[in-house]
Design an enzyme around this catalytic site. Structure first.
Site, short mmCIF file in Angstrom:
data_model
loop_
_atom_site.label_atom_id
_atom_site.label_comp_id
_atom_site.label_asym_id
_atom_site.label_seq_id
_atom_site.Cartn_x
_atom_site.Cartn_y
_atom_site.Cartn_z
N HIS A 41 0.84 -1.21 0.00
CA HIS A 41 0.00 0.00 0.00
C HIS A 41 0.87 1.26 0.00
O HIS A 41 0.63 2.20 0.75
CB HIS A 41 -1.01 -0.02 1.15
CG HIS A 41 -0.43 -0.23 2.52
ND1 HIS A 41 -1.04 -1.03 3.46
CD2 HIS A 41 0.67 0.27 3.11
CE1 HIS A 41 -0.32 -1.00 4.57
NE2 HIS A 41 0.72 -0.22 4.38
N HIS A 54 -1.38 4.42 9.62
CA HIS A 54 -0.05 5.02 9.74
C HIS A 54 -0.16 6.33 10.52
O HIS A 54 0.05 7.40 9.98
CB HIS A 54 0.56 5.29 8.37
CG HIS A 54 0.66 4.06 7.52
ND1 HIS A 54 -0.44 3.49 6.92
CD2 HIS A 54 1.72 3.29 7.17
CE1 HIS A 54 -0.05 2.42 6.24
NE2 HIS A 54 1.24 2.27 6.38
N HIS A 63 10.86 -3.40 3.01
CA HIS A 63 11.18 -1.97 3.03
C HIS A 63 11.58 -1.52 4.43
O HIS A 63 11.12 -2.08 5.42
CB HIS A 63 10.07 -1.08 2.47
CG HIS A 63 8.76 -1.03 3.22
ND1 HIS A 63 8.04 -2.15 3.57
CD2 HIS A 63 8.02 0.03 3.64
CE1 HIS A 63 6.91 -1.78 4.17
NE2 HIS A 63 6.87 -0.46 4.25
N GLU A 117 5.04 -5.47 8.15
CA GLU A 117 3.65 -5.35 7.67
C GLU A 117 3.15 -6.65 7.02
O GLU A 117 1.96 -6.88 6.92
CB GLU A 117 3.52 -4.20 6.67
CG GLU A 117 3.67 -2.83 7.32
CD GLU A 117 3.63 -1.69 6.31
OE1 GLU A 117 3.58 -0.54 6.74
OE2 GLU A 117 3.66 -1.94 5.08
#
Lengths: 301, 133
Positions: A12, A59, A193, A240
């Site tokens: 996302h 977030h 990431h 995630e």
């Protein structure tokens, strides 16, 4: 009865939302990322699911440090896009499915998943970017969405095993909802990431593809990956990916892949996308007293 | 995992990484809540009009205040900041994630972007301080 028809996994990445909102999908940098969703956009138009249980992480948009729910389910009627510091994304408000959401919430609690229930919140790129990837530019989203927010920011997040088991419990809840609905479960975030510190920019293509491989078929190995392995191998934000295991758990014993897309880089992140179909969608029976009790079940039916 | 202490200790063995543990969440509580306030347009305007005065409204430490003023993101991570909260600060400055994140790596934005375009930073050698792999 409601039934889980497919599972979709998708990163996302916020810059995909930016590119999408600013007409940059065709630019050289972004084209390879967006091209991998063309198959899925056609598929969604043909498939027309009624509801998506959309697993994502907030977030620091709806939840700040005041309250940190591990698993939270949206039972509201609608969710406006959040302003994440540069104005809200120009996408339609997300419509909920309160009846199914409350049914799932009650069923999960009886199944001993102690959910936080949300009636009002704004939704950030974690939820809206995957919708844009799968549906493209629309005036209204052609689907209802049940947001399921997972804490993967403040440690410890839930274990991969717990996420998988939550997915199985979601499958049990959906299958006991009386209305005939096609339900998809999406797992979002990832893949490798790291957005912080001197090690930022870490990408692990080999590990990501191992993870994609094992979501397909009947392996349950991914349940056992500890947090430290995600951190070391896939960067601090690679954690995630535990959310993908909620999606995978909901698909039952075995799956096949209908579509797979992997591209590096998008911004700081490895983009992964997978469309899965259950082959044997059976999940274990609930181990809990209440969830196996007919009287308790009539209360949530 | 044998216990919570070992679980947490492992995090300190990852090079160049600050895992957002409970200890950091406590240390950075007000810093992160300050960053969160920049979700609102009127707060962004007030912050950019007089950063020092805006920061004085929050019960943060002088070190945290200075690190915000200097946009020293590694220092902010050390002082309990979380990147998703700190993103409100650099977003309100008009910086992208790539631009802001590159400042933590000791690389120029162009060099960092080139590394990402070439496939990103390899995990080889940066998995574990102890094992050197």
């Amino acid at each position: 009865m409601a039934r889980i028809t497919h599972g979709i996994a998708c990163s996302h990445i916020p810059v995909l939302g930016y590119a999408f909102d600013h007409g940059k999908e065709g630019e050289d940098y972004f084209r390879p990322a967006f091209e991998g969703f063309e198959w899925t956009r056609k598929f969604m138009k043909e498939e027309k699911p009624d509801v998506i249980v959309l697993v994502y992480n907030d977030h620091a948009s709806a939840f700040d440090m005041k309250i940190i729910p591990t698993f939270a389910i949206g039972c509201g009627e609608s969710y406006p896009p959040a302003d994440e510091g540069f104005g809200a994304r120009p996408v339609p408000p997300v419509e909920g499915h309160a009846d199914l959401a409350w049914h799932i919430a009650q069923s999960l609690i009886l199944d001993e998943f102690d959910m936080t229930i949300i009636n009002e919140m704004k939704v950030d790129h974690g939820l809206t970017v995957p919708l844009s990837m799968m549906y493209g530019h629309v005036d209204t989203w052609p689907v209802k969405v049940i947001p399921l927010a997972v804490n993967v920011v403040t440690y410890p997040p839930p274990s991969g095993n717990r996420c998988w088991a939550l997915g199985e419990a979601i499958a049990r809840a959906v299958s006991s909802f009386g209305e005939d609905l096609k339900v998809q479960v999406w797992g979002t975030g990832g893949m490798s990431h790291q957005l912080q510190g001197p090690r930022a920019g870490l990408i692990n293509t080999e590990w990501d593809n191992m993870f994609l491989d094992r979501l397909i078929g009947d392996s349950q190995d991914l349940r056992q990956i500890p947090h430290i392995e995600y951190l070391r191998e896939t960067g601090s934000e690679g954690i995630e990916m535990v959310m993908w295991l909620i999606m995978r758990g909901a698909l039952g014993r075995s799956t096949r892949a209908l579509h797979r897309h992997y591209h590096v880089p998008v911004s700081n992140t490895a983009l992964g996308h997978l469309v899965l179909e259950p082959v044997d969608g059976s999940v274990p029976p609930s181990p809990t007293l209440e969830q196996s009790n007919a009287a308790a079940q009539t209360l949530v039916a | 995992m044998s216990d919570i202490h070992q679980y947490l200790a492992e995090f300190d063995d990852i090079p160049g990484t600050r895992v957002y543990t409970a200890a950091r969440a406590r240390q950075g509580y007000h810093l992160n809540q300050f960053a969160m306030s920049l979700m609102k347009e009127q707060n962004r305007k007030r912050f950019h009009a007089d950063e020092s005065a805006y920061l004085d409204e929050w019960p943060i430490t002088p070190e945290q205040k200075q690190a915000v003023l200097e946009r020293d993101y590694n220092r902010l991570l050390d002082l309990g900041g979380n990147i998703y909260f700190l993103a409100k600060v650099f977003s309100s400055d008009g910086l992208s994630f790539v631009q802001a994140v590159s400042t933590m790596t000791g690389m120029s934005v162009d060099d960092y972007q080139a590394m990402m375009n070439a496939g990103g930073r390899s995990p080889e050698g940066v998995r574990s301080i102890r094992d050197g792999n």
